[in-house]
Scaffold this motif. Structure first.
Motif, PDB file in Angstrom:
ATOM      1  N   TYR A  49      16.094  58.804  67.450  1.00 51.81           N
ATOM      2  CA  TYR A  49      16.995  58.286  68.483  1.00 51.81           C
ATOM      3  C   TYR A  49      18.337  57.896  67.870  1.00 51.81           C
ATOM      4  CZ  TYR A  49      13.297  58.179  72.006  1.00 51.81           C
ATOM      5  OH  TYR A  49      12.307  58.535  72.894  1.00 51.81           O
ATOM      6  N   ASN A  52      20.365  60.947  67.211  1.00 53.67           N
ATOM      7  CA  ASN A  52      20.934  61.389  68.495  1.00 53.67           C
ATOM      8  C   ASN A  52      22.190  60.565  68.824  1.00 53.67           C
ATOM      9  OD1 ASN A  52      20.792  62.952  70.991  1.00 53.67           O
ATOM     10  ND2 ASN A  52      20.269  61.010  71.974  1.00 53.67           N
ATOM     11  N   ASN A  56      27.436  62.505  68.767  1.00 49.70           N
ATOM     12  CA  ASN A  56      28.733  62.650  69.434  1.00 49.70           C
ATOM     13  C   ASN A  56      29.933  62.403  68.503  1.00 49.70           C
ATOM     14  OD1 ASN A  56      27.525  63.399  71.765  1.00 49.70           O
ATOM     15  ND2 ASN A  56      27.744  61.409  72.781  1.00 49.70           N
ATOM     16  N   ARG A  68      24.159  71.035  69.062  1.00 49.94           N
ATOM     17  CA  ARG A  68      23.601  69.675  69.125  1.00 49.94           C
ATOM     18  C   ARG A  68      22.148  69.675  68.626  1.00 49.94           C
ATOM     19  NH1 ARG A  68      24.472  64.970  72.003  1.00 49.94           N
ATOM     20  NH2 ARG A  68      26.334  65.868  72.924  1.00 49.94           N
TER      21      ARG A  68
HETATM   22  C1  LIG Z   1      20.950  61.547  73.162  1.00 52.63           C
HETATM   23  O1  LIG Z   1      22.362  61.511  73.199  1.00 52.63           O
HETATM   24  C2  LIG Z   1      22.910  61.991  74.413  1.00 52.63           C
HETATM   25  C3  LIG Z   1      24.427  62.051  74.261  1.00 52.63           C
HETATM   26  O2  LIG Z   1      24.943  60.839  73.803  1.00 52.63           O
HETATM   27  C4  LIG Z   1      22.477  61.074  75.549  1.00 52.63           C
HETATM   28  O3  LIG Z   1      22.999  61.560  76.761  1.00 52.63           O
HETATM   29  C5  LIG Z   1      20.944  61.068  75.616  1.00 52.63           C
HETATM   30  O4  LIG Z   1      20.523  60.137  76.576  1.00 52.63           O
HETATM   31  C6  LIG Z   1      20.356  60.677  74.263  1.00 52.63           C
HETATM   32  N1  LIG Z   1      18.920  60.866  74.301  1.00 52.63           N
HETATM   33  C7  LIG Z   1      18.079  59.876  74.022  1.00 52.63           C
HETATM   34  C8  LIG Z   1      16.637  60.245  74.123  1.00 52.63           C
HETATM   35  O5  LIG Z   1      18.437  58.762  73.690  1.00 52.63           O
END
Ligand SMILES: *[C@@H]1O[C@H](CO)[C@@H](O)[C@H](O)[C@H]1NC(C)=O
Ligand SMILES: *[C@@H]1O[C@H](CO)[C@@H](O)[C@H](O)[C@H]1NC(C)=O
Ligand SMILES: *[C@@H]1O[C@H](CO)[C@@H](O)[C@H](O)[C@H]1NC(C)=O
Length: 160
Positions: A49, A52, A56, A68
């Motif tokens: 997480y 992720n 950006n 990505r």
């Molecule tokens: C991962 O990052 C994206 C873009 O910032 C976001 O929209 C998405 O909710 C995130 N996914 C999780 C599982 O946190």
């Protein structure tokens, strides 16, 4: 290069240079701290997480879904020991200033992780350095402007 001085190295290319951990990213320290702490967590879900959350900051151009997914997968596969060691502060400015081989610094003008001022500071330490700033490009020049990155590297390499 620092640890094996006998190896002959003819040139050095830095893309979105990250050679000194003491740089300040273009986000608040709280925000950066929150993200980076998740990356060294022992819970793999938390790490993923967290990765992720950093994605950006990787580009200025909007990322394709493929890029990505590739970057998240690539970052997730890094060994936890390495990820943790990466957070030790290192400063290679003194070493970099001693290099006399040709260096090429490819810099993204809109790099949010290694900001322009820091990139320029670093590039300017090189004795025999060339720098190229890519306009409206972030931390991933090879993906954001593949054509320029490829031709600048090829030109630099063919001249050394
Ligand atoms: C991962 O990052 C994206 C873009 O910032 C976001 O929209 C998405 O909710 C995130 N996914 C999780 C599982 O946190
Ligand atoms: C690991 O992290 C996930 C997501 O943050 C959380 O839901 C889960 O409870 C954590 N597991 C442990 C064993 O702490
Ligand atoms: C840094 O962040 C500020 C505020 O969000 C923004 O205006 C500026 O363009 C950013 N600079 C870079 C190099 O990304």
């Amino acid at each position: 290069m620092k640890n094996y001085p006998d190896i002959k190295i003819d040139g050095f290319i830095s893309i979105a240079g990250f050679v000194n951990a003491n740089f300040k990213p273009n986000i608040t320290i709280e925000e950066f701290g929150k993200i980076t702490m998740t990356l060294i967590d022992d819970n793999f879900s938390t790490v993923v997480y967290g990765i992720n959350g950093t994605i950006n900051f990787r580009t200025f151009k909007p990322m394709s879904d493929e890029f990505r997914a590739f970057k998240i997968g690539e970052a997730a596969l890094i060994a936890p020991e390495y990820r943790k060691s990466n957070f030790k502060s290192i400063d290679l400015a003194d070493f970099f200033s001693t290099l006399s081989i040709p260096t090429l610094n490819i810099i993204g003008e809109k790099d949010a992780l290694v900001p322009l001022e820091y990139n320029l500071y670093f590039a300017n330490l090189a004795k025999n350095g060339e720098k190229i700033i890519y306009k409206n490009i972030g931390h991933s020049p090879p993906w954001e402007d593949t054509k320029s990155t490829t031709s600048d590297i090829a030109r630099f390499a063919s001249n050394i």
